[in-house]
Scaffold this motif. Structure first.
Motif, PDB file in Angstrom:
ATOM      1  N   GLY A 219      14.948  61.985   5.474  1.00 48.12           N
ATOM      2  CA  GLY A 219      14.338  63.114   6.163  1.00 48.12           C
ATOM      3  C   GLY A 219      12.858  62.881   6.405  1.00 48.12           C
ATOM      4  O   GLY A 219      12.351  63.129   7.506  1.00 48.12           O
ATOM      5  N   THR A 220      12.156  62.402   5.384  1.00 46.56           N
ATOM      6  CA  THR A 220      10.739  62.088   5.550  1.00 46.56           C
ATOM      7  C   THR A 220      10.542  61.008   6.593  1.00 46.56           C
ATOM      8  O   THR A 220       9.612  61.072   7.405  1.00 46.56           O
ATOM      9  N   GLN A 221      11.429  60.006   6.621  1.00 44.97           N
ATOM     10  CA  GLN A 221      11.339  58.961   7.640  1.00 44.97           C
ATOM     11  C   GLN A 221      11.457  59.545   9.041  1.00 44.97           C
ATOM     12  O   GLN A 221      10.726  59.143   9.957  1.00 44.97           O
ATOM     13  N   ALA A 222      12.360  60.522   9.203  1.00 44.60           N
ATOM     14  CA  ALA A 222      12.546  61.137  10.524  1.00 44.60           C
ATOM     15  C   ALA A 222      11.285  61.875  10.969  1.00 44.60           C
ATOM     16  O   ALA A 222      10.912  61.832  12.148  1.00 44.60           O
ATOM     17  N   LEU A 223      10.631  62.549  10.033  1.00 46.76           N
ATOM     18  CA  LEU A 223       9.403  63.261  10.384  1.00 46.76           C
ATOM     19  C   LEU A 223       8.251  62.288  10.614  1.00 46.76           C
ATOM     20  O   LEU A 223       7.449  62.468  11.544  1.00 46.76           O
ATOM     21  N   LEU A 224       8.176  61.237   9.809  1.00 46.29           N
ATOM     22  CA  LEU A 224       7.123  60.232  10.005  1.00 46.29           C
ATOM     23  C   LEU A 224       7.206  59.605  11.391  1.00 46.29           C
ATOM     24  O   LEU A 224       6.173  59.297  12.010  1.00 46.29           O
ATOM     25  N   ALA A 225       8.413  59.443  11.908  1.00 47.43           N
ATOM     26  CA  ALA A 225       8.599  58.768  13.194  1.00 47.43           C
ATOM     27  C   ALA A 225       7.972  59.524  14.353  1.00 47.43           C
ATOM     28  O   ALA A 225       7.648  58.924  15.391  1.00 47.43           O
ATOM     29  N   VAL A 226       7.770  60.847  14.206  1.00 48.80           N
ATOM     30  CA  VAL A 226       7.221  61.653  15.301  1.00 48.80           C
ATOM     31  C   VAL A 226       5.896  62.298  14.934  1.00 48.80           C
ATOM     32  O   VAL A 226       5.359  63.099  15.694  1.00 48.80           O
ATOM     33  N   LEU A 227       5.350  61.931  13.790  1.00 50.98           N
ATOM     34  CA  LEU A 227       4.174  62.622  13.262  1.00 50.98           C
ATOM     35  C   LEU A 227       2.937  62.445  14.134  1.00 50.98           C
ATOM     36  O   LEU A 227       2.050  63.313  14.151  1.00 50.98           O
ATOM     37  N   ALA A 228       2.878  61.364  14.893  1.00 50.00           N
ATOM     38  CA  ALA A 228       1.702  61.124  15.750  1.00 50.00           C
ATOM     39  C   ALA A 228       1.541  62.225  16.793  1.00 50.00           C
ATOM     40  O   ALA A 228       0.418  62.507  17.237  1.00 50.00           O
ATOM     41  N   GLY A 229       2.641  62.875  17.183  1.00 46.33           N
ATOM     42  CA  GLY A 229       2.566  63.925  18.191  1.00 46.33           C
ATOM     43  C   GLY A 229       2.307  65.305  17.632  1.00 46.33           C
ATOM     44  O   GLY A 229       2.265  66.290  18.390  1.00 46.33           O
ATOM     45  N   CYS A 242       4.907  68.771  -1.163  1.00 46.58           N
ATOM     46  CA  CYS A 242       4.533  67.399  -0.791  1.00 46.58           C
ATOM     47  C   CYS A 242       5.338  66.306  -1.468  1.00 46.58           C
ATOM     48  O   CYS A 242       5.311  65.157  -1.020  1.00 46.58           O
ATOM     49  N   GLY A 243       6.059  66.607  -2.556  1.00 50.33           N
ATOM     50  CA  GLY A 243       6.780  65.541  -3.236  1.00 50.33           C
ATOM     51  C   GLY A 243       5.832  64.432  -3.668  1.00 50.33           C
ATOM     52  O   GLY A 243       4.793  64.686  -4.274  1.00 50.33           O
ATOM     53  N   THR A 244       6.163  63.204  -3.320  1.00 51.25           N
ATOM     54  CA  THR A 244       5.320  62.066  -3.705  1.00 51.25           C
ATOM     55  C   THR A 244       4.114  61.880  -2.792  1.00 51.25           C
ATOM     56  O   THR A 244       3.355  60.927  -2.971  1.00 51.25           O
ATOM     57  N   GLY A 245       3.927  62.773  -1.819  1.00 50.85           N
ATOM     58  CA  GLY A 245       2.733  62.732  -0.981  1.00 50.85           C
ATOM     59  C   GLY A 245       2.797  61.765   0.171  1.00 50.85           C
ATOM     60  O   GLY A 245       1.756  61.397   0.733  1.00 50.85           O
ATOM     61  N   VAL A 246       3.992  61.362   0.576  1.00 50.91           N
ATOM     62  CA  VAL A 246       4.126  60.390   1.664  1.00 50.91           C
ATOM     63  C   VAL A 246       3.545  60.930   2.972  1.00 50.91           C
ATOM     64  O   VAL A 246       2.766  60.256   3.649  1.00 50.91           O
ATOM     65  N   LEU A 247       3.917  62.158   3.334  1.00 50.02           N
ATOM     66  CA  LEU A 247       3.445  62.718   4.601  1.00 50.02           C
ATOM     67  C   LEU A 247       1.931  62.924   4.579  1.00 50.02           C
ATOM     68  O   LEU A 247       1.238  62.600   5.550  1.00 50.02           O
ATOM     69  N   ALA A 248       1.413  63.453   3.481  1.00 51.44           N
ATOM     70  CA  ALA A 248      -0.036  63.667   3.373  1.00 51.44           C
ATOM     71  C   ALA A 248      -0.788  62.349   3.476  1.00 51.44           C
ATOM     72  O   ALA A 248      -1.800  62.238   4.185  1.00 51.44           O
ATOM     73  N   THR A 249      -0.305  61.326   2.784  1.00 50.11           N
ATOM     74  CA  THR A 249      -0.982  60.031   2.788  1.00 50.11           C
ATOM     75  C   THR A 249      -0.890  59.374   4.153  1.00 50.11           C
ATOM     76  O   THR A 249      -1.869  58.781   4.636  1.00 50.11           O
ATOM     77  N   ALA A 250       0.259  59.491   4.801  1.00 51.46           N
ATOM     78  CA  ALA A 250       0.417  58.910   6.138  1.00 51.46           C
ATOM     79  C   ALA A 250      -0.518  59.588   7.140  1.00 51.46           C
ATOM     80  O   ALA A 250      -1.127  58.917   7.985  1.00 51.46           O
ATOM     81  N   LEU A 251      -0.644  60.894   7.058  1.00 52.82           N
ATOM     82  CA  LEU A 251      -1.557  61.613   7.952  1.00 52.82           C
ATOM     83  C   LEU A 251      -3.005  61.186   7.722  1.00 52.82           C
ATOM     84  O   LEU A 251      -3.751  60.931   8.672  1.00 52.82           O
ATOM     85  N   ALA A 252      -3.404  61.105   6.451  1.00 48.88           N
ATOM     86  CA  ALA A 252      -4.781  60.724   6.137  1.00 48.88           C
ATOM     87  C   ALA A 252      -5.080  59.303   6.595  1.00 48.88           C
ATOM     88  O   ALA A 252      -6.175  59.012   7.102  1.00 48.88           O
ATOM     89  N   ALA A 253      -4.108  58.408   6.437  1.00 50.40           N
ATOM     90  CA  ALA A 253      -4.314  57.016   6.839  1.00 50.40           C
ATOM     91  C   ALA A 253      -4.421  56.877   8.355  1.00 50.40           C
ATOM     92  O   ALA A 253      -5.210  56.062   8.859  1.00 50.40           O
ATOM     93  N   ALA A 254      -3.645  57.681   9.092  1.00 49.85           N
ATOM     94  CA  ALA A 254      -3.612  57.554  10.545  1.00 49.85           C
ATOM     95  C   ALA A 254      -4.732  58.308  11.244  1.00 49.85           C
ATOM     96  O   ALA A 254      -5.096  57.971  12.377  1.00 49.85           O
ATOM     97  N   ARG A 255      -5.282  59.344  10.576  1.00 56.03           N
ATOM     98  CA  ARG A 255      -6.288  60.190  11.225  1.00 56.03           C
ATOM     99  C   ARG A 255      -7.518  60.320  10.324  1.00 56.03           C
ATOM    100  O   ARG A 255      -7.609  61.241   9.498  1.00 56.03           O
ATOM    101  N   PRO A 256      -8.459  59.426  10.458  1.00 51.63           N
ATOM    102  CA  PRO A 256      -9.621  59.403   9.546  1.00 51.63           C
ATOM    103  C   PRO A 256     -10.435  60.691   9.539  1.00 51.63           C
ATOM    104  O   PRO A 256     -11.080  61.002   8.526  1.00 51.63           O
ATOM    105  N   GLY A 257     -10.414  61.473  10.628  1.00 54.78           N
ATOM    106  CA  GLY A 257     -11.209  62.692  10.673  1.00 54.78           C
ATOM    107  C   GLY A 257     -10.482  63.920  10.166  1.00 54.78           C
ATOM    108  O   GLY A 257     -11.050  65.024  10.169  1.00 54.78           O
ATOM    109  N   LEU A 258      -9.248  63.756   9.712  1.00 56.83           N
ATOM    110  CA  LEU A 258      -8.422  64.894   9.305  1.00 56.83           C
ATOM    111  C   LEU A 258      -8.616  65.213   7.824  1.00 56.83           C
ATOM    112  O   LEU A 258      -8.602  64.324   6.976  1.00 56.83           O
ATOM    113  N   ARG A 259      -8.798  66.490   7.519  1.00 57.41           N
ATOM    114  CA  ARG A 259      -8.824  66.952   6.127  1.00 57.41           C
ATOM    115  C   ARG A 259      -7.392  67.267   5.717  1.00 57.41           C
ATOM    116  O   ARG A 259      -6.729  68.104   6.336  1.00 57.41           O
TER     117      ARG A 259
END
Length: 377
Positions: A219-229, A242-259
């Protein structure tokens, strides 16, 4: 010792503020069997008791009221369980009779009796056994109780990794207790476990009770695949549950200006998300908090919420447990902000999201998972 008996005590216990449903109870047969099996051990060392994952207070308050336990040390992974314990202690006149501590050395140091509800996963049981074996009294007895249908021989094998003697009690009312003695003092806990996912450019870390462990669930993989949009111009994002924080970490890594904020009611999840952020060098960009459905986040302050909600309450399937997270998202989102959610395609979450958050569109769908985006009205 108080003269109150078990029926009088247990009749006063409630699940609130946890999910209420006809098939969900505050006290079950496993609680009762655990307390009965541990009665002699509790009597021998009433001031050396630890309780792990007491669902709503029956074990802690039962040990205190029925068996004379003195200031037992308690850890409860889920915040709602911890809050239910506090409410039940107040209701029964037992507030202040126990101490809350995280799962770790201080919880079990010197303990001769440890009572635990059996966790859903073997890694959670393994971490518990490692902590108890490493830091409890050498004469400790660990009692792990659960429903027979959820217990497997593998649980005995996991306990045997940390204890020299493991036996099972007789079954009663479809419950059973595993009893472990003779800790193998082989050192500290091996958790968190971490795994590098080169395809995602992330390292994921997990404590034992964290959902999916160091893997990335589908499920997390499916959301990660479209998270850029997902709300590309967002200034603040929240990984809700957040569970293990995969989505939060992926967002922070991809968007340096995002809190990026990450919250979960599970202590194991919070510790895991913190470890995942650290493993990816993002502790300064990802803030992780233990709370109930975003309750620590001010109202109307978030541009984007991402969520892979649970559909279980303990081991019981209950699709409505996700509604608490949807309500939290609706509260913290700014008007016009969006909640991006992934869920099993057969679940009726789209209707619930539309009702609770706002107009909901389908982003992607396959036979297993659906991703939706809901706009806050």
């Amino acid at each position: 010792m108080t003269s109150i008996d078990a029926p009088d005590l247990f009749a006063q216990l409630r699940r609130e503020p946890d999910v209420e449903a006809p098939e969900l109870v505050a006290v079950d047969a496993t609680d009762r069997l655990l307390l009965d099996e541990a009665a002699d051990s509790l009597a021998a060392g009433p001031d050396a008791v630890a309780v792990v994952d007491d669902s709503h207070g029956a074990l802690t308050l039962g040990a205190v009221v029925l068996h004379g336990a003195v200031s037992p040390r308690v850890t409860t992974d889920l915040l709602l369980g911890e809050l239910a314990l506090a409410a039940n202690a107040e209701r029964t006149g037992q507030a202040g009779t126990y101490r809350l501590l995280p799962l770790g050395p201080e919880l079990v140091r010197g303990a001769t009796t440890v009572l635990a509800k059996a966790p859903k996963g073997l890694d959670a049981l393994r971490q518990l056994a490692e902590v108890v074996a490493a830091d409890a009294d050498p004469d400790v007895t660990l009692f792990v109780g659960g429903r027979v249908k959820h217990m497997t021989r593998a649980m005995n094998d996991v306990l045997a990794e940390s204890f020299t003697e493991v036996r099972a009690s007789l079954g009663r009312q479809k419950s059973r207790v595993l009893v472990a003695r003779g800790p193998r003092a082989d050192g500290a806990s091996s958790f968190p476990h971490c795994r590098e996912h080169t395809e995602l450019g992330l390292t994921v870390c997990a404590h034992g009770a964290a959902f999916a462990g160091p893997k990335v669930d589908r499920g997390t993989q499916a959301l990660l695949a479209v998270l850029a949009g997902a709300v590309p111009d967002a200034a603040t994002a929240l990984d809700l549950g957040c569970g293990t924080g995969v989505l939060a970490t992926a967002l922070a890594a991809a968007r340096p200006g995002l809190r990026v904020l990450a919250v979960d009611q599970s202590a194991a999840a919070v510790a895991s998300a913190q470890a995942t952020a650290a493993a990816n060098g993002l502790t300064d960009r990802v803030t992780v908090v233990r709370d109930d459905a975003g309750s620590s986040i001010p109202e109307g302050t978030v541009d984007l919420v991402v969520c892979n909600p649970p559909f279980h309450a303990g081991v019981a399937v209950d699709e409505t447990v996700a509604h608490r997270l949807f309500e939290g998202a609706a509260r913290v989102l700014r008007p016009g902000g969006e909640m991006w959610c992934v869920f099993n395609s057969h679940l009726p979450h789209r209707q619930a999201l539309t009702r609770i958050v706002g107009p909901t569109r389908q982003v992607t769908r396959n036979p297993t998972f659906t991703v939706t985006a809901s706009t806050r009205r």
